[in-house]
Write an enzyme that holds these catalytic residues in place. Structure first.
Site, short mmCIF file in Angstrom:
data_model
loop_
_atom_site.label_atom_id
_atom_site.label_comp_id
_atom_site.label_asym_id
_atom_site.label_seq_id
_atom_site.Cartn_x
_atom_site.Cartn_y
_atom_site.Cartn_z
CE LYS A 1 8.43 2.91 37.74
NZ LYS A 1 8.67 1.48 37.39
CD GLU B 1 21.22 10.52 30.73
OE1 GLU B 1 21.35 10.36 29.50
OE2 GLU B 1 21.98 11.24 31.40
CB CYS C 1 20.55 3.94 25.83
SG CYS C 1 21.85 4.11 27.08
CD GLU D 1 16.34 2.97 21.84
OE1 GLU D 1 15.24 3.20 22.36
OE2 GLU D 1 17.43 3.22 22.38
P1 NAD Z 1 10.16 2.75 29.41
O1 NAD Z 1 10.17 4.20 29.13
O2 NAD Z 1 9.02 1.95 28.96
O3 NAD Z 1 10.25 2.50 31.00
C1 NAD Z 1 11.26 3.07 31.78
C2 NAD Z 1 10.77 3.20 33.20
O4 NAD Z 1 9.70 4.14 33.25
C3 NAD Z 1 10.21 1.91 33.79
O5 NAD Z 1 10.55 1.87 35.15
C4 NAD Z 1 8.71 2.09 33.61
O6 NAD Z 1 7.96 1.33 34.53
C5 NAD Z 1 8.56 3.57 33.87
N1 NAD Z 1 7.39 4.20 33.29
C6 NAD Z 1 6.70 3.82 32.18
N2 NAD Z 1 5.72 4.72 31.92
C7 NAD Z 1 5.80 5.67 32.88
C8 NAD Z 1 5.07 6.87 33.15
N3 NAD Z 1 4.07 7.28 32.37
N4 NAD Z 1 5.45 7.63 34.20
C9 NAD Z 1 6.48 7.26 34.98
N5 NAD Z 1 7.20 6.13 34.79
C10 NAD Z 1 6.86 5.36 33.75
O7 NAD Z 1 11.54 2.19 28.85
P2 NAD Z 1 12.02 0.66 28.75
O8 NAD Z 1 11.44 0.06 27.54
O9 NAD Z 1 11.82 -0.02 30.05
O10 NAD Z 1 13.60 0.88 28.56
C11 NAD Z 1 14.22 0.95 27.35
C12 NAD Z 1 14.44 2.39 26.93
O11 NAD Z 1 15.31 3.03 27.84
C13 NAD Z 1 15.12 2.50 25.59
O12 NAD Z 1 14.50 3.48 24.81
C14 NAD Z 1 16.54 2.90 25.94
O13 NAD Z 1 17.23 3.58 24.93
C15 NAD Z 1 16.31 3.75 27.13
N6 NAD Z 1 17.55 3.88 27.89
C16 NAD Z 1 18.24 5.07 27.87
C17 NAD Z 1 19.44 5.19 28.54
C18 NAD Z 1 20.19 6.49 28.55
O14 NAD Z 1 21.07 6.64 29.38
N7 NAD Z 1 19.91 7.42 27.66
C19 NAD Z 1 19.95 4.10 29.23
C20 NAD Z 1 19.26 2.90 29.21
C21 NAD Z 1 18.05 2.80 28.54
#
Ligand code: NAD
Length: 477
Positions: free
Chosen positions: A179, A253, A287, A384
């Site tokens: 997804k 992650e 991240c 963050e």
């Molecule tokens: P997000 O959590 O809003 O969304 C991530 C994904 O989850 C998207 O595909 C979103 O559509 C989906 N999603 C949202 N709510 C959901 C739910 N309730 N159930 C299932 N899926 C759901 O994150 P974002 O704002 O898109 O991304 C940025 C974040 O990702 C930052 O906090 C960043 O640090 C983190 N990140 C972490 C890593 C790592 O390796 N640790 C790498 C890249 C980004």
């Protein structure tokens, strides 16, 4: 081959272009230009059901293949992606604002590298190994795939974060439903084209673009056996709760607020490129960045000056321009969020040494921002921001630096800077974090990557990642 400015009519499910059961579409806007790039159908929960059914149907034959046969298929997919490398890099950069020099390496280069790496790791791995048990009997330990893996990724590194999960999952005989995030859906069209060209069996990889509702449906779907998630800590907690109730294995992650620790003999001015990568890569939308810079008090103003020079010298521009070092924020909401943090930092007494402005051009840009006069209890040092904003915090001794670095809810990346590599190496072990660099942050897919504390659960990359996609069965002979 598709261009990123086309309208796509179908989803990729069960090895074929399939119309969505719904009518909604996901539109993608280029954050550098605010121009429309194209659209794809938004997957519905019924589409997720179809994708999971296809993945389940594909599972027996895919998992029964010899490892060597699966490895060949992964190499074919790697080749098909390599052929689309330039297209992939441009498509990602146009959607999320990642400077093209970064996407060429990380988004076009890493996915085929990961596929080939995991293919080679499993190619001659036996399906089972025999051992003599403690009580003298013979035991076969069989490695089985877990089943259907739900892969959920954010927009900031859409292809690499997906492939970090897809490659080890497929190599060990699982099938997947991916997804993508709504901000980055066009690159998944290129991935689907590569899957078709590589001749992967139908249903082994299915792609359902959508938002939280579609993601949540996938997480809790009875036909899914494991979840691999990258995203925010808040969403990760929700998913962990759901998976906990279901006793469904999950890897998470999540977010970070890592420390860049300059020791009293550290030379950051001599390694500006490495410093940039460790603190501002991908417009701060990464991240693992060390966005809290810890400086010895007697060198504080010198280090603030170096960082201000780094930020002010960074070329801001359209993400697809080769010279660009800082592109835009992914969307206006993210730009507003980052600006909100900058305002908060000022109201808490921080000083903006450079940056903090919107350049006079279209797109959702923010100039790279350096805050001085910040302590570790400020909101901008604890939360963050996910934008090009660094806070510089003074410390008094090595022990003080360790205490400040570890006084964080997160623990994902970071770096230690010293002209004495052994000193820096010893110091690095004192930091509560899943990964850390010495005089830079040169992450490498050959070693485990992941976070501690609120930065996540589990590790990706390295040979270790394979184990999290395997179920072990002991047969007492
Ligand atoms: P997000 O959590 O809003 O969304 C991530 C994904 O989850 C998207 O595909 C979103 O559509 C989906 N999603 C949202 N709510 C959901 C739910 N309730 N159930 C299932 N899926 C759901 O994150 P974002 O704002 O898109 O991304 C940025 C974040 O990702 C930052 O906090 C960043 O640090 C983190 N990140 C972490 C890593 C790592 O390796 N640790 C790498 C890249 C980004």
């Amino acid at each position: 081959m598709s261009t990123p400015t086309t309208e796509h009519e179908n989803l990729f499910i069960d090895g074929a272009w399939t119309p969505s059961t719904g009518r909604d579409r996901i539109e993608v806007i280029d954050p550098s230009t605010e121009q429309r790039l194209g659209s794809v159908p938004a997957a519905t929960t019924a589409d997720v059901d179809a994708a999971v059914t296809a993945a389940r149907r594909a599972l027996p034959a895919w998992s029964a293949l010899d490892n060597a046969e699966r490895a060949k298929a992964l190499h074919r997919l790697a080749e098909a992606l390599e052929q689309r490398g330039a297209d992939m890099a441009r498509t990602v950069s146009q959607q999320n604002g990642m400077p093209i020099a970064v996407s060429a390496g990380l988004e076009a280069g890493f996915p085929p590298l990961l596929l080939r790496y995991y293919a080679d790791l499993v190619a001659d791995q036996p399906r089972s190994t025999r051992r003599t048990g403690l009580l003298g009997g013979q035991i076969d330990v069989v490695r089985k795939p877990i089943g259907v893996v739900g892969v959920i990724v954010p927009w900031n590194f859409p292809q690499t974060l997906s492939m970090m999960k897809i490659a080890p999952a497929l190599a060990t005989g699982n099938t997947v439903v991916v997804k993508p995030s709504p901000e980055t859906v066009l690159d998944s069209i290129l991935l689907a084209e590569a899957i078709i060209e590589a001749g992967l069996p139908a249903g082994v990889i299915n792609i359902v673009p959508g938002g939280a509702e579609v993601g949540s449906h996938l997480v809790t779907h009875p036909g899914v056996d494991r979840i691999a998630f990258t995203g925010s800590t808040a969403t990760g907690r929700t998913i962990a709760e759901q998976c906990g109730r279901l006793l469904r294995p999950v890897s998470l992650e999540l977010g970070g607020k890592s420390a860049t620790i300059v020791l009293d003999d550290g030379d950051i001015a001599g390694s500006m490129e490495d410093l940039f990568k460790a603190t501002l890569l991908n417009n701060g939308q990464t991240c693992f960045l060390g966005t809290r810079v810890l400086a010895p008090r007697n060198r504080y103003s010198e280090i603030v000056g170096t960082l201000a020079g780094l930020a002010a010298a960074a070329t801001i521009g359209d993400a697809v321009d080769e010279a660009t070092m800082i592109g835009p924020m992914v969307n206006p909401r993210q730009r507003d969020r980052v600006e909100g943090y900058i305002a908060r930092g000022k109201s808490e007494g921080g000083t903006v040494v450079t940056g903090g402005a919107r350049p006079d051009r279209p797109g959702w840009f923010i100039t790279p921002t350096i805050f001085s006069d910040v302590t570790n209890d400020a909101v901008i040092a604890r939360e963050e921001i996910f934008g090009p904003v660094l806070t510089v915090i003074a410390y008094d001794s090595d022990d003080d630096a360790v205490a400040i670095a570890n006084d964080s809810a997160y623990g994902l990346g970071g770096s230690v800077w010293s002209t004495d590599p052994e000193r820096a190496r010893a110091f690095a072990e004192r930091i509560e974090t899943g990964t850390i660099g010495i005089n830079g942050y040169n992450l490498d897919p050959g070693a485990p990557f992941g976070g501690v504390k609120d930065s996540g659960l589990g590790r990706e990359w390295g040979p270790e990642a394979l184990e999290s996609y395997v179920e072990l069965q002991s047969i007492y002979l």
